[in-house]
Design an enzyme around this catalytic site. Structure first.
Site, short mmCIF file in Angstrom:
data_model
loop_
_atom_site.label_atom_id
_atom_site.label_comp_id
_atom_site.label_asym_id
_atom_site.label_seq_id
_atom_site.Cartn_x
_atom_site.Cartn_y
_atom_site.Cartn_z
CE LYS A 124 -2.06 -1.16 3.87
NZ LYS A 124 -1.37 -2.45 4.12
NE ARG A 181 -4.52 -1.53 9.46
CZ ARG A 181 -3.49 -0.89 8.90
NH1 ARG A 181 -3.62 0.33 8.46
NH2 ARG A 181 -2.35 -1.51 8.77
NE ARG A 233 7.76 -2.41 6.11
CZ ARG A 233 6.45 -2.26 6.32
NH1 ARG A 233 5.70 -1.68 5.42
NH2 ARG A 233 5.92 -2.71 7.44
NE ARG A 289 6.20 -0.47 10.09
CZ ARG A 289 5.06 -0.44 9.42
NH1 ARG A 289 4.96 0.31 8.33
NH2 ARG A 289 4.03 -1.14 9.81
NE ARG A 306 2.07 -5.20 10.86
CZ ARG A 306 3.14 -4.91 10.11
NH1 ARG A 306 4.33 -5.40 10.43
NH2 ARG A 306 3.03 -4.11 9.09
P1 AP5 Z 1 4.88 -1.58 1.77
O1 AP5 Z 1 4.54 -0.73 0.60
O2 AP5 Z 1 5.61 -0.97 2.91
O3 AP5 Z 1 3.54 -2.33 2.27
P2 AP5 Z 1 2.31 -1.77 3.11
O4 AP5 Z 1 1.11 -2.47 2.59
O5 AP5 Z 1 2.29 -0.28 3.13
O6 AP5 Z 1 2.73 -2.36 4.52
P3 AP5 Z 1 2.62 -1.80 5.99
O7 AP5 Z 1 3.34 -2.77 6.89
O8 AP5 Z 1 3.06 -0.37 6.08
O9 AP5 Z 1 1.13 -1.94 6.24
P4 AP5 Z 1 0.45 -2.02 7.54
O10 AP5 Z 1 -0.91 -1.87 7.03
O11 AP5 Z 1 0.68 -3.18 8.41
O12 AP5 Z 1 1.15 -0.87 8.40
P5 AP5 Z 1 0.68 0.57 8.83
O13 AP5 Z 1 1.87 1.40 8.94
O14 AP5 Z 1 -0.46 1.03 7.98
O15 AP5 Z 1 5.68 -2.87 1.21
C1 AP5 Z 1 6.23 -3.82 2.10
C2 AP5 Z 1 7.62 -4.27 1.58
O16 AP5 Z 1 7.48 -4.99 0.35
C3 AP5 Z 1 8.56 -3.09 1.26
O17 AP5 Z 1 9.83 -3.44 1.62
C4 AP5 Z 1 8.44 -2.91 -0.28
O18 AP5 Z 1 9.61 -2.39 -0.84
C5 AP5 Z 1 8.18 -4.35 -0.74
N1 AP5 Z 1 7.27 -4.43 -1.89
C6 AP5 Z 1 6.15 -3.69 -2.08
N2 AP5 Z 1 5.53 -4.06 -3.22
C7 AP5 Z 1 6.29 -5.08 -3.75
C8 AP5 Z 1 6.17 -5.90 -4.91
N3 AP5 Z 1 5.15 -5.76 -5.78
N4 AP5 Z 1 7.10 -6.84 -5.15
C9 AP5 Z 1 8.14 -7.00 -4.29
N5 AP5 Z 1 8.31 -6.25 -3.17
C10 AP5 Z 1 7.40 -5.30 -2.90
O19 AP5 Z 1 0.07 0.26 10.26
C11 AP5 Z 1 0.89 -0.09 11.35
C12 AP5 Z 1 0.05 -0.15 12.61
O20 AP5 Z 1 -0.60 1.11 12.84
C13 AP5 Z 1 -1.09 -1.16 12.62
O21 AP5 Z 1 -0.65 -2.45 12.96
C14 AP5 Z 1 -2.01 -0.53 13.66
O22 AP5 Z 1 -1.54 -0.78 14.97
C15 AP5 Z 1 -1.88 0.95 13.39
N6 AP5 Z 1 -2.89 1.47 12.44
C16 AP5 Z 1 -2.63 2.09 11.25
N7 AP5 Z 1 -3.78 2.41 10.63
C17 AP5 Z 1 -4.79 1.99 11.43
C18 AP5 Z 1 -6.21 2.02 11.32
N8 AP5 Z 1 -6.82 2.55 10.26
N9 AP5 Z 1 -6.94 1.49 12.34
C19 AP5 Z 1 -6.35 0.96 13.42
N10 AP5 Z 1 -5.00 0.89 13.58
C20 AP5 Z 1 -4.23 1.40 12.59
#
Ligand code: AP5
Length: 212
Positions: free
Chosen positions: A13, A88, A123, A156, A167
């Site tokens: 994402k 989410r 990552r 991270r 997760r």
């Molecule tokens: P990346 O693009 O970083 O993936 P992502 O989907 O953004 O992953 P996140 O871990 O950031 O998502 P998340 O939803 O768990 O975390 P968030 O910060 O939102 O890609 C991942 C890796 O793969 C990278 O190294 C990239 O280079 C590689 N890659 C990407 N695409 C690729 C491809 N096609 N091929 C090969 N490699 C690839 O949330 C963290 C925490 O915050 C949650 O656990 C929760 O506690 C809280 N939180 C955030 N939002 C909410 C909400 N709305 N409600 C409640 N809690 C929330």
């Protein structure tokens, strides 16, 4: 253009949001990044959310909904935005509807759990600007240094295998139901993983009606 990016943790994402943001000049709004910034600055929101973030659990709806309400009222959102990691839960999606927000596209990035575990454990993120890299799939020009701002790349805290598994469990139980929610509104565009960042960018841009 108002866009929601759905997908499991590590589905890409953030990576896709960065590219859409550059192409359409609209802000990427990542609730994860906003909360991590709050943690770094030692603010009240950081205090309230630390336990959930560290353990791979969702932060309570009322806190995240308020974060989004405040962020979407800022002037740079007037021409559209990309919601990365929000909503989410069904309650968050309903809150967005209740704010009168019109969504144009919901992009669902479909990736198998086994692939997710490899992606997240490799990552690295910039400690300054939050840009995302991977030790194999998306290396920076200079190891350990952000191409964009020169900041230090770090792993991270929630990217350990144990927390990634938690997760994923939370995603399947609480976030996956949003696919049916937005399907019923005729907004979902499913993007099966193409195996590389660039191939996925092409598929996402096509779904949004543009070439790379
Ligand atoms: P990346 O693009 O970083 O993936 P992502 O989907 O953004 O992953 P996140 O871990 O950031 O998502 P998340 O939803 O768990 O975390 P968030 O910060 O939102 O890609 C991942 C890796 O793969 C990278 O190294 C990239 O280079 C590689 N890659 C990407 N695409 C690729 C491809 N096609 N091929 C090969 N490699 C690839 O949330 C963290 C925490 O915050 C949650 O656990 C929760 O506690 C809280 N939180 C955030 N939002 C909410 C909400 N709305 N409600 C409640 N809690 C929330």
């Amino acid at each position: 253009m108002n866009i929601i990016l759905l997908g499991a943790p590590g589905a890409g994402k953030g990576t896709q949001a960065e590219r859409i943001s550059e192409k359409w000049s609209i802000p990427q709004i990542s609730t994860g990044n906003i909360i991590r910034d709050a943690l770094k600055s030692g603010s009240d929101i950081g205090e309230k959310t630390k336990y959930y973030m560290d353990n791979g659990l969702l932060v309570p709806d009322e806190i995240v909904i308020e974060i989004i309400r405040v962020r979407l009222a800022q002037s740079d959102c007037a021409g559209g935005y990309i919601l990365d990691g929000f909503p989410r839960t069904i309650a968050q999606a309903e809150a967005l509807d209740a704010m009168g927000i019109e969504i144009d596209h919901v992009i669902d990035l479909e990736v198998e759990d086994e692939v997710i575990i490899k992606r997240l454990s490799g990552r690295r993120v910039c400690s300054e600007c939050g840009a995302t890299y991977h030790i194999v799939n998306k290396k920076p020009v200079v190891e350990g240094v952000c191409d964009k701002c020169g900041g230090t790349l770090v792993q991270r805290k929630d990217d350990t295998v144990e927390t990634i598994n938690e997760r994923l469990k939370v995603y399947h139980a609480q976030t996956e139901p949003l696919i049916a929610y937005y399907e019923a509104k005729g907004l979902i565009r499913r993007i099966p993983d193409k195996g590389s960042v660039e191939a996925n960018v092409k598929a996402v841009f096509e779904a949004l009606g543009a070439d790379v």
